[in-house]
Enzyme design. Structure first.
Site, mmCIF file in Angstrom:
data_model
loop_
_atom_site.group_PDB
_atom_site.id
_atom_site.type_symbol
_atom_site.label_atom_id
_atom_site.label_comp_id
_atom_site.label_asym_id
_atom_site.label_seq_id
_atom_site.Cartn_x
_atom_site.Cartn_y
_atom_site.Cartn_z
ATOM 1 N N CYS A 214 -28.388 3.851 1.930
ATOM 2 C CA CYS A 214 -27.665 2.952 2.690
ATOM 3 C C CYS A 214 -26.669 1.945 1.916
ATOM 4 O O CYS A 214 -25.537 1.874 2.071
ATOM 5 C CB CYS A 214 -28.454 1.907 3.441
ATOM 6 S SG CYS A 214 -29.705 0.669 2.466
ATOM 7 N N HIS B 105 -31.779 -3.118 4.492
ATOM 8 C CA HIS B 105 -30.802 -2.057 4.911
ATOM 9 C C HIS B 105 -29.365 -2.625 5.301
ATOM 10 O O HIS B 105 -29.284 -3.931 5.796
ATOM 11 C CB HIS B 105 -31.399 -1.239 6.306
ATOM 12 C CG HIS B 105 -30.429 -0.224 6.689
ATOM 13 N ND1 HIS B 105 -30.829 0.985 5.923
ATOM 14 C CD2 HIS B 105 -29.770 -0.065 7.743
ATOM 15 C CE1 HIS B 105 -29.880 1.951 6.651
ATOM 16 N NE2 HIS B 105 -29.391 1.299 7.683
ATOM 17 N N HIS C 203 -23.645 4.051 9.013
ATOM 18 C CA HIS C 203 -24.729 3.892 7.831
ATOM 19 C C HIS C 203 -25.244 5.155 7.712
ATOM 20 O O HIS C 203 -25.195 6.148 8.180
ATOM 21 C CB HIS C 203 -25.805 2.849 8.325
ATOM 22 C CG HIS C 203 -26.740 3.335 9.359
ATOM 23 N ND1 HIS C 203 -28.090 3.035 9.334
ATOM 24 C CD2 HIS C 203 -26.522 4.152 10.561
ATOM 25 C CE1 HIS C 203 -28.542 3.573 10.490
ATOM 26 N NE2 HIS C 203 -27.772 4.211 10.986
#
Length: 341
Positions: A257, A304, A316
Protein backbone atom coordinates in the site's frame (compact mmCIF):
# COMPACT_ATOMS: atom_id res chain seq x y z
CA UNK A 1 -30.86 -79.01 44.33
CA UNK A 2 -30.11 -75.85 42.41
CA UNK A 3 -26.51 -74.72 42.41
CA UNK A 4 -25.77 -71.54 44.42
CA UNK A 5 -22.22 -70.91 43.15
CA UNK A 6 -21.38 -67.20 42.88
CA UNK A 7 -20.96 -66.03 39.27
CA UNK A 8 -17.39 -65.50 38.18
CA UNK A 9 -16.29 -61.83 38.49
CA UNK A 10 -14.68 -60.21 35.48
CA UNK A 11 -10.97 -59.67 35.79
CA UNK A 12 -9.63 -56.26 36.77
CA UNK A 13 -7.86 -55.94 33.38
CA UNK A 14 -11.11 -56.61 31.52
CA UNK A 15 -12.96 -54.02 33.60
CA UNK A 16 -10.24 -51.44 32.90
CA UNK A 17 -10.38 -52.06 29.15
CA UNK A 18 -14.16 -51.85 29.10
CA UNK A 19 -14.14 -48.67 31.15
CA UNK A 20 -11.52 -47.04 28.91
CA UNK A 21 -13.44 -48.05 25.79
CA UNK A 22 -16.66 -46.64 27.17
CA UNK A 23 -14.93 -43.40 28.18
CA UNK A 24 -13.40 -43.04 24.75
CA UNK A 25 -16.77 -43.62 23.13
CA UNK A 26 -18.36 -40.96 25.34
CA UNK A 27 -15.48 -38.54 24.59
CA UNK A 28 -15.78 -39.08 20.85
CA UNK A 29 -19.52 -38.62 21.01
CA UNK A 30 -19.04 -35.45 23.02
CA UNK A 31 -16.42 -34.15 20.61
CA UNK A 32 -18.66 -34.89 17.67
CA UNK A 33 -21.52 -33.09 19.37
CA UNK A 34 -19.39 -30.03 20.17
CA UNK A 35 -17.05 -29.97 17.13
CA UNK A 36 -17.03 -26.65 15.34
CA UNK A 37 -18.64 -26.87 11.94
CA UNK A 38 -16.30 -26.43 8.99
CA UNK A 39 -16.17 -22.72 8.11
CA UNK A 40 -17.88 -21.64 4.92
CA UNK A 41 -16.03 -20.03 2.04
CA UNK A 42 -17.26 -16.57 3.06
CA UNK A 43 -16.16 -17.14 6.67
CA UNK A 44 -12.73 -18.27 5.53
CA UNK A 45 -12.43 -15.19 3.30
CA UNK A 46 -13.40 -12.88 6.18
CA UNK A 47 -10.80 -14.45 8.48
CA UNK A 48 -8.16 -14.39 5.76
CA UNK A 49 -8.85 -10.71 5.03
CA UNK A 50 -8.45 -9.93 8.74
CA UNK A 51 -5.13 -11.78 8.84
CA UNK A 52 -3.98 -9.94 5.72
CA UNK A 53 -4.69 -6.58 7.40
CA UNK A 54 -2.75 -7.69 10.48
CA UNK A 55 0.11 -8.86 8.25
CA UNK A 56 0.05 -5.50 6.49
CA UNK A 57 0.52 -3.66 9.80
CA UNK A 58 3.57 -5.84 10.53
CA UNK A 59 4.81 -5.30 6.96
CA UNK A 60 4.67 -1.52 7.38
CA UNK A 61 6.69 -1.78 10.60
CA UNK A 62 9.13 -4.02 8.72
CA UNK A 63 9.36 -1.45 5.91
CA UNK A 64 10.04 1.28 8.46
CA UNK A 65 12.79 -0.73 10.13
CA UNK A 66 14.27 -1.56 6.73
CA UNK A 67 14.30 2.10 5.74
CA UNK A 68 15.94 3.03 9.06
CA UNK A 69 18.46 0.22 8.67
CA UNK A 70 19.47 1.42 5.20
CA UNK A 71 19.95 4.99 6.45
CA UNK A 72 21.96 3.87 9.47
CA UNK A 73 24.12 1.63 7.29
CA UNK A 74 24.98 4.59 5.04
CA UNK A 75 25.77 6.75 8.07
CA UNK A 76 27.99 4.06 9.60
CA UNK A 77 29.80 3.56 6.28
CA UNK A 78 30.39 7.34 5.99
CA UNK A 79 31.74 7.54 9.55
CA UNK A 80 33.99 4.55 9.03
CA UNK A 81 35.36 6.17 5.85
CA UNK A 82 36.15 9.32 7.87
CA UNK A 83 37.83 7.22 10.57
CA UNK A 84 40.00 5.52 7.94
CA UNK A 85 41.03 8.90 6.45
CA UNK A 86 41.75 10.42 9.86
CA UNK A 87 43.76 7.35 10.85
CA UNK A 88 45.83 7.67 7.67
CA UNK A 89 46.49 11.35 8.47
CA UNK A 90 47.45 10.43 12.03
CA UNK A 91 49.88 7.79 10.78
CA UNK A 92 51.47 10.38 8.47
CA UNK A 93 51.88 12.85 11.35
CA UNK A 94 53.45 10.16 13.51
CA UNK A 95 55.93 9.30 10.77
CA UNK A 96 56.82 12.99 10.41
CA UNK A 97 57.31 13.25 14.17
CA UNK A 98 59.53 10.17 14.08
CA UNK A 99 61.68 11.74 11.38
CA UNK A 100 62.03 14.90 13.44
CA UNK A 101 63.01 12.92 16.53
CA UNK A 102 65.59 11.00 14.52
CA UNK A 103 67.05 14.23 13.17
CA UNK A 104 67.21 15.68 16.67
CA UNK A 105 68.93 12.57 18.00
CA UNK A 106 71.50 12.63 15.25
CA UNK A 107 72.28 16.31 15.58
CA UNK A 108 71.92 16.42 19.38
CA UNK A 109 73.87 13.30 20.23
CA UNK A 110 77.13 15.34 20.75
CA UNK A 111 77.39 18.23 23.18
CA UNK A 112 77.01 21.55 21.26
CA UNK A 113 80.31 22.95 22.67
CA UNK A 114 82.20 19.92 21.39
CA UNK A 115 80.44 20.23 18.00
CA UNK A 116 81.55 23.88 17.89
CA UNK A 117 85.12 22.90 18.82
CA UNK A 118 85.26 20.24 16.12
CA UNK A 119 83.51 22.26 13.46
CA UNK A 120 85.84 23.38 10.68
CA UNK A 121 83.41 26.20 9.92
CA UNK A 122 81.77 27.82 13.00
CA UNK A 123 79.32 29.71 10.79
CA UNK A 124 78.09 26.39 9.35
CA UNK A 125 77.51 25.06 12.88
CA UNK A 126 75.43 28.09 13.80
CA UNK A 127 73.29 27.49 10.71
CA UNK A 128 72.74 23.89 11.86
CA UNK A 129 71.82 25.03 15.36
CA UNK A 130 69.26 27.42 13.90
CA UNK A 131 67.78 24.51 11.88
CA UNK A 132 67.59 22.46 15.08
CA UNK A 133 65.47 25.16 16.73
CA UNK A 134 63.14 25.08 13.75
CA UNK A 135 62.83 21.33 14.05
CA UNK A 136 61.89 21.66 17.71
CA UNK A 137 59.12 24.15 16.84
CA UNK A 138 57.90 21.84 14.10
CA UNK A 139 57.87 18.96 16.54
CA UNK A 140 55.62 20.92 18.92
CA UNK A 141 53.27 21.72 16.05
CA UNK A 142 53.14 18.06 15.02
CA UNK A 143 52.35 17.00 18.56
CA UNK A 144 49.39 19.41 18.65
CA UNK A 145 48.11 18.05 15.35
CA UNK A 146 48.43 14.48 16.57
CA UNK A 147 46.48 15.26 19.74
CA UNK A 148 43.71 16.93 17.72
CA UNK A 149 43.52 13.95 15.33
CA UNK A 150 43.33 11.52 18.24
CA UNK A 151 40.42 13.46 19.78
CA UNK A 152 38.60 13.51 16.44
CA UNK A 153 39.20 9.80 15.93
CA UNK A 154 37.94 8.94 19.42
CA UNK A 155 34.77 10.97 18.83
CA UNK A 156 34.13 9.41 15.42
CA UNK A 157 34.71 5.90 16.72
CA UNK A 158 32.27 6.52 19.57
CA UNK A 159 29.69 7.82 17.10
CA UNK A 160 30.20 4.78 14.88
CA UNK A 161 29.83 2.46 17.88
CA UNK A 162 26.56 4.13 18.89
CA UNK A 163 25.22 3.89 15.34
CA UNK A 164 26.19 0.23 15.16
CA UNK A 165 24.34 -0.41 18.43
CA UNK A 166 21.22 1.28 17.03
CA UNK A 167 21.64 -0.67 13.81
CA UNK A 168 21.68 -3.94 15.76
CA UNK A 169 18.43 -2.96 17.53
CA UNK A 170 16.81 -2.04 14.22
CA UNK A 171 17.84 -5.35 12.66
CA UNK A 172 16.32 -7.17 15.61
CA UNK A 173 13.06 -5.24 15.10
CA UNK A 174 13.26 -6.06 11.41
CA UNK A 175 13.47 -9.76 12.18
CA UNK A 176 10.56 -9.66 14.65
CA UNK A 177 8.23 -7.91 12.24
CA UNK A 178 9.25 -10.16 9.36
CA UNK A 179 8.48 -13.19 11.51
CA UNK A 180 5.16 -11.64 12.51
CA UNK A 181 3.87 -10.94 9.02
CA UNK A 182 5.13 -14.30 7.78
CA UNK A 183 3.23 -15.95 10.64
CA UNK A 184 0.03 -14.09 9.72
CA UNK A 185 0.42 -14.92 6.05
CA UNK A 186 1.11 -18.56 6.92
CA UNK A 187 -2.03 -18.70 9.05
CA UNK A 188 -4.02 -17.18 6.21
CA UNK A 189 -2.64 -19.76 3.78
CA UNK A 190 -3.55 -22.61 6.15
CA UNK A 191 -7.11 -21.29 6.28
CA UNK A 192 -7.24 -21.07 2.49
CA UNK A 193 -5.99 -24.64 2.29
CA UNK A 194 -9.13 -25.80 4.13
CA UNK A 195 -11.05 -24.86 0.98
CA UNK A 196 -11.16 -26.99 -2.12
CA UNK A 197 -8.91 -26.12 -5.02
CA UNK A 198 -11.99 -25.07 -6.96
CA UNK A 199 -13.08 -22.66 -4.21
CA UNK A 200 -9.60 -21.15 -3.98
CA UNK A 201 -9.56 -20.66 -7.74
CA UNK A 202 -12.95 -18.94 -7.58
CA UNK A 203 -11.72 -16.60 -4.86
CA UNK A 204 -8.63 -15.65 -6.87
CA UNK A 205 -10.75 -15.16 -9.96
CA UNK A 206 -13.13 -12.98 -7.95
CA UNK A 207 -10.26 -10.75 -6.82
CA UNK A 208 -9.08 -10.28 -10.40
CA UNK A 209 -12.63 -9.60 -11.58
CA UNK A 210 -13.18 -7.07 -8.77
CA UNK A 211 -10.00 -5.22 -9.71
CA UNK A 212 -10.88 -5.14 -13.41
CA UNK A 213 -14.43 -4.02 -12.67
CA UNK A 214 -13.19 -1.28 -10.34
CA UNK A 215 -11.05 0.10 -13.12
CA UNK A 216 -13.77 -0.14 -15.76
CA UNK A 217 -16.91 1.00 -13.94
CA UNK A 218 -15.79 3.22 -11.07
CA UNK A 219 -17.73 6.47 -10.67
CA UNK A 220 -15.43 9.12 -9.25
CA UNK A 221 -17.77 12.04 -9.67
CA UNK A 222 -16.48 15.48 -10.66
CA UNK A 223 -14.32 16.41 -7.67
CA UNK A 224 -11.38 18.67 -8.51
CA UNK A 225 -7.90 17.92 -7.07
CA UNK A 226 -6.56 20.46 -4.58
CA UNK A 227 -3.30 20.78 -6.54
CA UNK A 228 -1.57 19.79 -9.76
CA UNK A 229 0.73 17.62 -7.63
CA UNK A 230 -2.15 15.55 -6.22
CA UNK A 231 -3.67 15.22 -9.69
CA UNK A 232 -0.36 14.00 -11.15
CA UNK A 233 0.13 11.44 -8.37
CA UNK A 234 -3.38 10.08 -8.87
CA UNK A 235 -2.89 9.84 -12.64
CA UNK A 236 0.34 7.91 -12.10
CA UNK A 237 -1.32 5.49 -9.65
CA UNK A 238 -4.19 4.97 -12.11
CA UNK A 239 -1.72 3.49 -14.62
CA UNK A 240 -0.94 0.75 -12.06
CA UNK A 241 -4.53 -0.54 -11.71
CA UNK A 242 -4.46 -4.32 -12.03
CA UNK A 243 -0.90 -4.70 -10.74
CA UNK A 244 -0.54 -7.30 -7.94
CA UNK A 245 -0.09 -6.55 -4.26
CA UNK A 246 3.28 -7.85 -3.08
CA UNK A 247 4.50 -7.13 0.43
CA UNK A 248 7.47 -4.70 0.65
CA UNK A 249 7.21 -3.96 -3.11
CA UNK A 250 7.55 -0.38 -4.37
CA UNK A 251 6.80 -0.85 -8.07
CA UNK A 252 6.67 -0.40 -10.87
CA UNK A 253 4.96 -3.77 -11.48
CA UNK A 254 3.92 -4.74 -7.95
CA UNK A 255 3.24 -2.80 -4.76
CA UNK A 256 2.26 -2.85 -1.15
CA UNK A 257 0.00 0.00 0.00
CA UNK A 258 2.64 2.58 0.96
CA UNK A 259 4.86 1.44 -1.90
CA UNK A 260 2.11 2.52 -4.31
CA UNK A 261 1.63 5.96 -2.76
CA UNK A 262 5.39 6.56 -2.59
CA UNK A 263 5.79 5.50 -6.24
CA UNK A 264 2.86 7.64 -7.40
CA UNK A 265 4.22 10.81 -5.79
CA UNK A 266 7.72 10.06 -7.08
CA UNK A 267 6.27 10.06 -10.62
CA UNK A 268 4.77 13.46 -9.82
CA UNK A 269 8.23 14.71 -8.81
CA UNK A 270 8.04 14.54 -5.01
CA UNK A 271 9.83 12.10 -2.73
CA UNK A 272 7.80 10.95 0.27
CA UNK A 273 8.84 8.47 2.94
CA UNK A 274 8.42 4.72 2.72
CA UNK A 275 5.83 3.70 5.33
CA UNK A 276 2.31 4.59 6.38
CA UNK A 277 3.61 5.54 9.83
CA UNK A 278 5.87 8.23 8.36
CA UNK A 279 3.76 9.26 5.34
CA UNK A 280 1.02 10.37 7.71
CA UNK A 281 3.39 13.09 8.98
CA UNK A 282 4.57 14.15 5.52
CA UNK A 283 1.95 16.76 4.58
CA UNK A 284 -0.89 18.83 6.01
CA UNK A 285 -3.58 17.03 7.96
CA UNK A 286 -7.08 17.70 6.66
CA UNK A 287 -10.59 16.72 7.75
CA UNK A 288 -12.40 13.93 5.96
CA UNK A 289 -14.88 16.48 4.61
CA UNK A 290 -11.98 18.32 2.94
CA UNK A 291 -10.71 15.34 0.92
CA UNK A 292 -9.73 16.03 -2.67
CA UNK A 293 -8.39 13.66 -5.36
CA UNK A 294 -4.72 12.88 -4.76
CA UNK A 295 -4.84 13.24 -0.97
CA UNK A 296 -3.51 10.37 1.13
CA UNK A 297 -6.11 8.50 3.20
CA UNK A 298 -5.10 6.28 6.13
CA UNK A 299 -7.04 3.36 7.61
CA UNK A 300 -6.88 0.81 10.42
CA UNK A 301 -4.57 2.46 12.95
CA UNK A 302 -2.43 3.94 10.18
CA UNK A 303 -1.47 0.51 8.87
CA UNK A 304 -3.02 1.09 5.42
CA UNK A 305 -2.93 3.99 2.96
CA UNK A 306 -4.41 4.84 -0.41
CA UNK A 307 -4.98 7.85 -2.67
CA UNK A 308 -8.38 9.53 -2.53
CA UNK A 309 -9.89 9.43 -6.01
CA UNK A 310 -13.25 11.16 -5.48
CA UNK A 311 -16.82 10.13 -4.61
CA UNK A 312 -15.79 8.38 -1.36
CA UNK A 313 -13.45 6.13 -3.34
CA UNK A 314 -9.78 5.29 -2.81
CA UNK A 315 -7.21 3.92 -5.24
CA UNK A 316 -4.98 1.50 -3.33
CA UNK A 317 -3.03 -1.78 -3.19
CA UNK A 318 -5.28 -3.83 -0.87
CA UNK A 319 -3.60 -7.03 0.39
CA UNK A 320 -1.95 -10.29 -0.79
CA UNK A 321 -3.90 -11.97 -3.53
CA UNK A 322 -5.51 -8.70 -4.60
CA UNK A 323 -4.58 -6.11 -7.20
CA UNK A 324 -4.27 -2.33 -7.31
CA UNK A 325 -7.84 -1.08 -7.63
CA UNK A 326 -10.44 1.55 -6.82
CA UNK A 327 -12.57 0.73 -3.80
CA UNK A 328 -15.21 2.41 -1.64
CA UNK A 329 -13.80 3.80 1.60
CA UNK A 330 -16.63 2.10 3.46
CA UNK A 331 -15.25 -1.38 2.61
CA UNK A 332 -11.53 -0.83 3.23
CA UNK A 333 -11.38 -0.52 7.00
CA UNK A 334 -11.73 2.02 9.78
CA UNK A 335 -10.94 5.55 8.59
CA UNK A 336 -7.96 7.06 10.46
CA UNK A 337 -6.78 10.32 8.91
CA UNK A 338 -6.09 12.24 5.71
CA UNK A 339 -3.03 14.17 4.55
CA UNK A 340 -2.45 16.55 1.68
CA UNK A 341 1.07 16.54 0.22
Amino acid sequence: MASHRRPKQPSRTRVTVLTATAAAAVALTSQAAHADPKPTKSEVKAKVDKLYHEAEAATEKYNGAKEQQDKLKKQVDAIQDKVAREQADLNTLRRELGSIATAQYRSGGIDPSVQLFLASDPDSFLDQASALDQLTAKQAESLQKIKAKQRTLAQQRKEAQEKLGTLADVRESLGRNKQKFQSKLGEAQRLLNTLTAADRAKMAEGEQRASRAAGDRVDLGNEVPASALGAAALRAADTRVGMPYVRTATGPNSFDCSGLTQWAYAQAGVEITRTTFTQINRGTHIARSQLKPGDLVFFSNTSHVGLYAGNNTVLHAPYPGAYVRYESMSTIGSYQAAVRI
